[in-house]
Design an enzyme around this catalytic site. Structure first.
Site, short mmCIF file in Angstrom:
data_model
loop_
_atom_site.label_atom_id
_atom_site.label_comp_id
_atom_site.label_asym_id
_atom_site.label_seq_id
_atom_site.Cartn_x
_atom_site.Cartn_y
_atom_site.Cartn_z
CG HIS A 117 -2.07 -0.84 1.24
ND1 HIS A 117 -3.18 -0.59 0.46
CD2 HIS A 117 -2.35 -1.96 1.95
CE1 HIS A 117 -4.09 -1.52 0.69
NE2 HIS A 117 -3.62 -2.37 1.58
CG ASP B 121 -7.00 -3.15 1.94
OD1 ASP B 121 -6.26 -3.96 1.36
OD2 ASP B 121 -6.71 -2.62 3.03
CD GLU C 266 -5.06 -8.13 5.45
OE1 GLU C 266 -4.70 -7.69 6.54
OE2 GLU C 266 -4.76 -7.59 4.36
CG HIS D 197 -4.19 -6.83 0.87
ND1 HIS D 197 -3.74 -5.64 1.38
CD2 HIS D 197 -3.21 -7.29 0.06
CE1 HIS D 197 -2.52 -5.41 0.91
NE2 HIS D 197 -2.18 -6.40 0.10
#
Length: 196
Positions: free
Chosen positions: A105, A112, A176, A179
């Site tokens: 990121h 996300d 996740e 993500h």
């Protein structure tokens, strides 16, 4: 972010939905850590990939769109997230990248997100965003289904998101469901500077 060459994803695809969770209190920190940052930015190549994923999603499931929860993230915020995560230091990198190394990121190459229906409502993915534990892991979905912790609908919703994102060239995060990386951390670091 604009000075570092990043682009507002809505300027690349105006149909993308954006609700930056770190610009709200609806996140694991419980506070707004982005301040006046309310637009989602990515490296231009990543924004184009995301637009392709959104188009692919609309072809698979007409009326549905991607809803972005986080995109490029300043490294200064990475320190806040790292410090706020209340778990042993050895477990933290499973959920939040060490700011000394940098998250993907932090280079503007990860996003996300979830899928929203025709009304802009997020589909049920079985957990909320920023849920830390096996229930959010793509790799344990079948086990969670057998244990009755996830439904076939929730897993199908996650599969829809993954199909659109991987179809556009993003890779899945094993812990996740929300993500996705547009490239590896090593590639991102070699190609782009870290966002301060």
């Amino acid at each position: 972010m604009i000075n570092q060459g990043l682009v507002d994803i809505k300027k690349v695809d105006s149909t993308l939905l954006v609700e930056l969770k770190y610009s709200t209190t609806d996140n694991f920190v419980g506070k707004d850590v982005y301040g006046d940052l309310t637009r989602a930015y990515l490296q231009p190549a990543m924004a184009r990939k995301l637009a392709r994923a959104n188009k692919l999603l609309a072809e698979i499931k007409p009326g549905h769109r991607l809803l972005v929860y986080d995109a490029a993230r300043p490294n200064s915020v990475q320190y806040i997230l790292w410090d706020a995560l209340d778990m042993p230091a050895r477990q933290k990198p499973q959920y939040v990248a060490d700011p000394k190394v940098g998250s993907i990121h932090n280079f503007g190459c990860a996003v996300d997100l979830t899928v929203a229906d025709e009304n802009g409502t997020a589909l049920d993915m079985g957990t909320h965003y920023d849920y830390f534990g096996p229930l959010a892991y793509p790799r344990t979905e079948q086990q969670m289904l057998r244990e009755g912790k996830l439904t076939t609908r929730q897993i199908a919703n996650r599969a829809l998101l993954r199909r659109a994102m991987t179809g556009a060239g993003f890779s899945v995060n094993p812990t996740e469901w929300w993500h996705f990386d547009g490239m590896s951390r090593r590639q991102a670091k070699a190609t782009y500077g870290i966002i301060r």
